[in-house]
Motif scaffolding. Structure first.
Motif, PDB file in Angstrom:
ATOM      1  N   UNK A 160       0.860  -1.186   0.000  1.00 12.46           N
ATOM      2  CA  UNK A 160       0.000   0.000   0.000  1.00 12.46           C
ATOM      3  C   UNK A 160       0.893   1.231   0.000  1.00 12.46           C
ATOM      4  N   UNK A 161       0.334   2.369  -0.400  1.00 12.91           N
ATOM      5  CA  UNK A 161       1.086   3.614  -0.483  1.00 12.91           C
ATOM      6  C   UNK A 161       0.430   4.690   0.371  1.00 12.91           C
ATOM      7  N   UNK A 162       1.266   5.611   0.839  1.00 15.07           N
ATOM      8  CA  UNK A 162       0.765   6.726   1.645  1.00 15.07           C
ATOM      9  C   UNK A 162       1.521   7.995   1.275  1.00 15.07           C
ATOM     10  N   UNK A 163       0.843   9.149   1.434  1.00 11.38           N
ATOM     11  CA  UNK A 163       1.457  10.457   1.185  1.00 11.38           C
ATOM     12  C   UNK A 163       1.436  11.253   2.483  1.00 11.38           C
ATOM     13  N   UNK A 164       2.527  11.995   2.724  1.00 15.91           N
ATOM     14  CA  UNK A 164       2.684  12.707   3.977  1.00 15.91           C
ATOM     15  C   UNK A 164       3.204  14.119   3.726  1.00 15.91           C
ATOM     16  N   UNK A 165       2.925  15.016   4.686  1.00 13.02           N
ATOM     17  CA  UNK A 165       3.617  16.295   4.735  1.00 13.02           C
ATOM     18  C   UNK A 165       5.064  16.026   5.150  1.00 13.02           C
ATOM     19  N   UNK A 166       5.897  17.053   5.126  1.00  9.01           N
ATOM     20  CA  UNK A 166       7.302  16.850   5.459  1.00  9.01           C
ATOM     21  C   UNK A 166       7.506  16.415   6.910  1.00  9.01           C
ATOM     22  N   UNK A 167       6.522  16.648   7.771  1.00  8.09           N
ATOM     23  CA  UNK A 167       6.630  16.185   9.161  1.00  8.09           C
ATOM     24  C   UNK A 167       6.015  14.798   9.339  1.00  8.09           C
ATOM     25  N   UNK A 168       5.701  14.131   8.238  1.00  6.57           N
ATOM     26  CA  UNK A 168       5.163  12.765   8.193  1.00  6.57           C
ATOM     27  C   UNK A 168       3.717  12.675   8.677  1.00  6.57           C
ATOM     28  N   UNK A 219      -4.900  -0.106   2.714  1.00  9.10           N
ATOM     29  CA  UNK A 219      -4.354  -0.067   4.073  1.00  9.10           C
ATOM     30  C   UNK A 219      -5.308  -0.731   5.059  1.00  9.10           C
ATOM     31  N   UNK A 220      -6.585  -0.719   4.759  1.00  7.54           N
ATOM     32  CA  UNK A 220      -7.572  -1.351   5.650  1.00  7.54           C
ATOM     33  C   UNK A 220      -7.316  -2.848   5.747  1.00  7.54           C
ATOM     34  N   UNK A 221      -6.977  -3.461   4.627  1.00  2.00           N
ATOM     35  CA  UNK A 221      -6.708  -4.898   4.620  1.00  2.00           C
ATOM     36  C   UNK A 221      -5.452  -5.231   5.419  1.00  2.00           C
ATOM     37  N   UNK A 222      -4.421  -4.387   5.315  1.00  2.00           N
ATOM     38  CA  UNK A 222      -3.135  -4.689   5.932  1.00  2.00           C
ATOM     39  C   UNK A 222      -3.043  -4.257   7.385  1.00  2.00           C
ATOM     40  N   UNK A 223      -3.582  -3.081   7.709  1.00  2.00           N
ATOM     41  CA  UNK A 223      -3.420  -2.543   9.064  1.00  2.00           C
ATOM     42  C   UNK A 223      -4.730  -2.409   9.827  1.00  2.00           C
ATOM     43  N   UNK A 224      -5.859  -2.528   9.130  1.00  2.00           N
ATOM     44  CA  UNK A 224      -7.144  -2.455   9.822  1.00  2.00           C
ATOM     45  C   UNK A 224      -7.722  -1.051   9.926  1.00  2.00           C
TER      46      UNK A 224
END
Length: 353
Positions: free
Chosen positions: A237-245, A254-259
């Motif tokens: 899965x992929x995620x996007x973040x601001x520079x402070x994460x 992500x629901x399948x992998x982390x709930x």
């Protein structure tokens, strides 16, 4: 005590005189069973004819048969004989070749079947896509699973297979480098790391070593997935973040992998998901991403534990890159054995100072 000859019952010193005449022939005398050049040639011709007959019975194309050496021929014949012993005709209806090819193309790796004594019984044809070697070329390495592994991993693999054999049905996983073609080594910077996950299954009753096989799926560890690969893999899965994460967005998988649902994570910090013992390692990767020059600059990878919604831990391999004012992470879920293998080889530069 005097020892007597068993032939003439005379004392031992007279024994040589009672031996058969042919045993006392002079060195230069002709021997009735001596091999001759013509006899040796006849034996070679007979062996060649037998090998040609065996080669003709192999279920491969005529072009492949022409390229087979005698060593490869015998290796394939032995593989087929072991397979016939474990899977005798009539045990199960064979799948059609078109269906088999279609199913193999959907697998994330190749199939491997071993006998109870770790001999190779079956290797699916798509092994060439993973290792760059055909089944015939792989068999040239040897006839056991240890012959196709690279590096000092034999003892660990032997223990895992012994554990699986003692508890049929129990799934075991081991991670190792496998021998590959030169082209694959150049492409990946070395041999491919493959996770072998399988179990021993009794094919007939009552179970015995001759009717038990280790069935496994061999999946290569992804080195540097592209966006296209990430979209097509179920364990990514992929995620996007601001520079402070702080999460800006994350794929629905992500629901399948982390709930977690996507809406729960947007606005939260990446650090809130991390296992406390891995926070420093994640911070080191975060600093490397922040210091990278230009958009899309590579910053290496990290193997981290994150907390699922149910507070259980999941291992992730995280690739991070900076895209302007954002950071994009590609996360692949790992088995514990895969994580241990990668953590042991994680560059020291990625560790906290």
């Amino acid at each position: 005590m005097t020892i007597f000859c068993s032939h003439c019952h005379r004392p031992l010193q007279a024994e040589m005189s009672c031996l058969p005449t042919r045993a006392k022939q002079t060195p230069g005398a002709s021997r009735p069973f001596r091999s001759t050049k013509s006899a040796s040639k006849a034996r070679r011709d007979q062996i060649n004819a037998e090998l040609q007959a065996l080669r003709s019975l192999l279920p491969i194309s005529a072009q492949e048969k022409e390229r087979l050496s005698y060593l490869h021929t015998m290796a394939l014949v032995c593989l087929r004989l072991r397979g016939a012993q474990l899977f005798p005709p009539g045990l199960a209806a064979p799948a059609g070749p078109a269906l088999g090819t279609e199913l193999l193309s959907l697998l994330p790796g190749f199939l491997l079947v071993l006998s109870a004594d770790s001999k190779l019984v079956y290797i699916s044809e798509n092994v060439a896509q993973v290792l760059g070697l055909s089944v015939v070329e792989l068999l040239a390495q040897g006839d056991t699973v240890f012959d196709i592994l690279d590096g000092p991993v034999g003892e660990d693999v032997h223990k895992k297979l012994l554990l699986a054999r003692e508890e049929p049905g129990r799934e075991v996983t081991f991670v190792s480098e496998m021998r590959t073609s030169k082209a694959i080594r150049l492409q990946h910077g070395g041999n491919r790391v493959v996770a072998v996950c399988g179990r021993f299954v009794a094919l007939r009753w009552p179970p015995s070593p001759s009717t038990t096989a280790f069935l496994a799926l061999c999946t290569p560890l992804v080195q540097s997935p592209t966006d296209g690969e990430a979209a097509s893999q179920d364990d990514v899965f992929q995620s996007m973040h601001l520079l402070d994460m702080t999460f800006i967005d994350v794929t629905e998988s992500v629901t399948y992998h982390l709930g977690y649902h996507r809406e729960e994570l947007v606005g939260q910090s990446w650090y809130s998901l991390l296992h406390p013992e891995d926070a420093d390692l994640a911070a080191a990767q975060h600093r490397a991403v922040g210091e990278s020059l230009g958009p899309g600059s590579a910053a290496g990878t990290a193997v981290l534990r994150v907390l699922r919604r149910d507070r259980a831990c999941t291992w992730l391999r995280v690739w991070a890159r900076r895209d302007g004012g954002c950071i994009t992470c590609t996360c692949r879920c790992l088995r514990e054995e895969e994580a241990a293998h990668l953590r042991a080889r994680q560059p020291r530069a990625a560790a906290p100072p």
